[in-house]
Design a protein around this motif. Structure first.
Motif, short mmCIF file in Angstrom:
data_model
loop_
_atom_site.label_atom_id
_atom_site.label_comp_id
_atom_site.label_asym_id
_atom_site.label_seq_id
_atom_site.Cartn_x
_atom_site.Cartn_y
_atom_site.Cartn_z
N ALA A 179 0.82 -1.21 0.00
CA ALA A 179 0.00 0.00 0.00
C ALA A 179 0.85 1.26 0.00
CB ALA A 179 -0.94 0.00 1.21
N TYR A 180 1.79 1.35 0.93
CA TYR A 180 2.55 2.60 1.04
C TYR A 180 3.59 2.75 -0.06
CZ TYR A 180 0.04 3.77 5.23
OH TYR A 180 -0.97 4.09 6.09
N SER A 181 4.03 1.65 -0.67
CA SER A 181 4.90 1.81 -1.84
C SER A 181 4.10 2.44 -2.98
CB SER A 181 5.52 0.48 -2.26
OG SER A 181 4.52 -0.48 -2.56
N ASP A 182 2.82 2.04 -3.14
CA ASP A 182 1.97 2.70 -4.14
C ASP A 182 1.84 4.19 -3.83
OD1 ASP A 182 1.49 0.35 -5.46
OD2 ASP A 182 -0.59 0.15 -4.82
N GLU A 183 1.60 4.52 -2.57
CA GLU A 183 1.40 5.91 -2.19
C GLU A 183 2.67 6.74 -2.38
OE1 GLU A 183 -1.86 7.15 -0.92
OE2 GLU A 183 -2.08 5.33 -2.14
N ILE A 184 3.80 6.19 -1.98
CA ILE A 184 5.08 6.90 -2.12
C ILE A 184 5.38 7.18 -3.59
CG2 ILE A 184 7.59 6.64 -1.86
CD1 ILE A 184 6.92 5.09 0.77
N LEU A 185 5.19 6.18 -4.45
CA LEU A 185 5.49 6.36 -5.86
C LEU A 185 4.53 7.34 -6.52
CD1 LEU A 185 6.42 2.69 -6.75
CD2 LEU A 185 7.95 4.66 -6.66
N HIS A 186 3.30 7.39 -6.06
CA HIS A 186 2.36 8.38 -6.60
C HIS A 186 2.81 9.79 -6.23
CE1 HIS A 186 -1.49 10.76 -6.53
NE2 HIS A 186 -1.49 10.29 -7.77
N VAL A 187 3.19 9.98 -4.97
CA VAL A 187 3.67 11.30 -4.54
C VAL A 187 4.95 11.68 -5.29
CG1 VAL A 187 4.56 12.63 -2.58
CG2 VAL A 187 2.59 11.13 -2.27
N LEU A 206 12.13 11.01 -4.48
CA LEU A 206 11.68 9.76 -3.86
C LEU A 206 11.88 9.80 -2.35
CD1 LEU A 206 10.60 6.86 -4.21
CD2 LEU A 206 12.99 6.11 -4.46
N PHE A 207 13.02 10.30 -1.91
CA PHE A 207 13.28 10.39 -0.47
C PHE A 207 12.25 11.28 0.22
CE2 PHE A 207 15.28 12.47 3.20
CZ PHE A 207 15.64 11.36 3.95
N GLU A 208 11.97 12.42 -0.37
CA GLU A 208 10.99 13.34 0.23
C GLU A 208 9.60 12.72 0.24
OE1 GLU A 208 9.05 16.21 2.10
OE2 GLU A 208 11.24 16.01 1.95
N ALA A 209 9.25 12.01 -0.83
CA ALA A 209 7.94 11.36 -0.89
C ALA A 209 7.82 10.28 0.17
CB ALA A 209 7.72 10.75 -2.28
N MET A 210 8.89 9.52 0.39
CA MET A 210 8.89 8.48 1.41
C MET A 210 8.69 9.08 2.79
SD MET A 210 11.99 5.85 2.37
CE MET A 210 12.20 5.42 0.64
N GLN A 211 9.45 10.12 3.08
CA GLN A 211 9.36 10.74 4.40
C GLN A 211 7.99 11.37 4.64
OE1 GLN A 211 11.81 10.70 6.91
NE2 GLN A 211 12.66 9.16 5.54
N SER A 212 7.50 12.14 3.67
CA SER A 212 6.23 12.84 3.87
C SER A 212 5.06 11.87 3.93
CB SER A 212 6.01 13.86 2.75
OG SER A 212 5.91 13.23 1.49
N THR A 213 5.07 10.84 3.08
CA THR A 213 3.95 9.88 3.06
C THR A 213 3.86 9.11 4.37
OG1 THR A 213 4.12 9.63 0.66
CG2 THR A 213 2.98 7.89 1.86
N LEU A 214 4.98 8.59 4.84
CA LEU A 214 4.97 7.81 6.08
C LEU A 214 4.68 8.68 7.29
CD1 LEU A 214 8.02 5.45 5.42
CD2 LEU A 214 5.58 4.92 5.15
N ARG A 215 5.30 9.84 7.35
CA ARG A 215 5.09 10.71 8.52
C ARG A 215 3.68 11.28 8.55
NH1 ARG A 215 9.82 11.24 11.16
NH2 ARG A 215 11.73 10.79 9.96
N ASP A 216 3.10 11.58 7.39
CA ASP A 216 1.72 12.05 7.36
C ASP A 216 0.77 10.95 7.84
OD1 ASP A 216 2.57 14.47 6.43
OD2 ASP A 216 1.88 14.18 4.36
N ALA A 217 1.03 9.72 7.42
CA ALA A 217 0.18 8.60 7.85
C ALA A 217 0.27 8.39 9.35
CB ALA A 217 0.58 7.33 7.10
N ILE A 218 1.46 8.52 9.91
CA ILE A 218 1.63 8.38 11.36
C ILE A 218 0.91 9.51 12.09
CG2 ILE A 218 3.34 8.61 13.21
CD1 ILE A 218 5.19 6.87 11.56
N ALA A 219 1.02 10.73 11.56
CA ALA A 219 0.35 11.87 12.19
C ALA A 219 -1.16 11.68 12.19
CB ALA A 219 0.72 13.16 11.46
N ARG A 220 -1.72 11.14 11.10
CA ARG A 220 -3.17 10.91 11.05
C ARG A 220 -3.60 9.84 12.05
NH1 ARG A 220 -2.17 10.72 5.47
NH2 ARG A 220 -2.57 8.46 5.51
N SER A 221 -2.70 8.89 12.34
CA SER A 221 -3.04 7.79 13.24
C SER A 221 -2.74 8.11 14.70
CB SER A 221 -2.25 6.53 12.83
OG SER A 221 -2.56 6.15 11.51
N ASP A 222 -2.10 9.22 14.95
CA ASP A 222 -1.68 9.55 16.32
C ASP A 222 -2.88 9.61 17.26
OD1 ASP A 222 0.11 10.31 18.36
OD2 ASP A 222 -0.42 12.42 18.08
#
Length: 287
Positions: A179-187, A206-222
């Motif tokens: 799932a998150y590889s799809d999201e990272i590559l889209h970003v 790619l590095f920025e997309a990885m960081q922002s996608t994962l950290r945004d998902a964590i922030a939403r789940s906090d």
């Protein structure tokens, strides 16, 4: 499948519920889920939980000198239960319940796995690195030591491997799944089949997309309880699981590629220059 953001949030939720609590026992409803025998699962009895950690997609409950490690695989989950567990009914191992962690006051965790393909795994170990899957893990993308230079080394070592496969390879980068590889590559606006021989600008993107996608998902789940995490994950995805829906960026229709045991989604306009990907394992962009 629970991936890094969900396991991170699940660990935080369980840490608040379990720390300082005493384990009464671990009930195995499906004996096949336990992958270790020394120390025995009975060694957890009477130990006090000191914390809950994450290693990639692995959940680690620290109890005394032991670690109760779980990998939830594709369809596993953990449900908090207040009060003593109900009496067992039906044939053991035939329903979704795989195991129960029972605390000294009767509260605890129900560890479940849906579907007929059972891959959930439980380990009782003295050191998390005794779990083969943890011992093989690559660096965690959210660790402070994971820099763009770290990613550059991973990509260089992967040669011309497809970038989606590199992102999903737990031995290269821990915690990112389908799932998150799809999201990272889209970003990042990259095709899933793009070779990992990226330019410096592409690597930075790619590095920025990885960081922002994962950290945004964590922030939403906090702060969310375990029971809310699956719904939150689904609601926050942009292309994964959105086949046939409009891309939230450009409005093009989200497409999918079907493999033998999984699918992935992408936006042609954002990621493949408007060209659809052939729907087969070894597909390339249609000419």
């Amino acid at each position: 499948m629970p991936e890094l953001p969900e396991v991170h949030a699940l660990a935080a939720d369980l840490r608040a519920r379990l720390t300082g609590r005493e384990i009464a026992r671990l009930d195995l409803v499906s004996f096949a889920v336990l992958k270790t025998f020394d120390p025995p699962s009975s060694a957890l009895e009477g130990t006090v939980i000191s914390g809950v950690a994450r290693h990639g997609k692995f959940l680690d409950i620290e109890a005394g000198d032991l670690h109760l490690v779980m990998h939830l695989a594709r369809a596993g989950w953990i449900r908090w239960r207040e009060g003593p567990p109900p009496l067992a009914s039906g044939r053991p191992g035939k329903g979704p319940l795989a195991a129960r962690l029972v605390l000294d006051d009767g509260d605890g965790l129900d560890i479940t796995e849906a579907g007929t393909k059972k891959s959930l795994a439980i380990y009782v170990v003295r050191d998390p690195r005794d779990v083969p899957g943890i011992a093989r893990l690559g660096p965690d993308p959210l660790d402070a030591s994971f820099t763009e230079e770290t990613l550059a080394g991973i990509l260089a070592g992967a040669g011309r491997a497809q970038i989606k496969g590199v992102l999903r390879n737990q031995a290269l980068i821990a915690g990112i799944g389908n799932a998150y590889s799809d999201e990272i590559l889209h970003v990042a606006r990259m095709s899933p089949y793009k070779p990992s021989t990226l330019t410096a600008d592409e690597r930075a993107r790619l590095f920025e997309a990885m960081q922002s996608t994962l950290r945004d998902a964590i922030a939403r789940s906090d702060g969310l309880a375990a029971s809310e995490l699956k719904k939150e994950k689904k609601s926050g995805l942009r292309v994964h699981g959105r086949t046939g829906e409009p891309c939230p960026v450009c409005g093009d229709t989200v497409r999918e590629v079907i493999f033998a045991d999984s699918t992935f989604q992408y936006c042609p306009t954002c990621q493949t220059g408007g060209k659809p990907l052939a729907d087969r394992v070894l597909s390339r962009l249609l000419k």
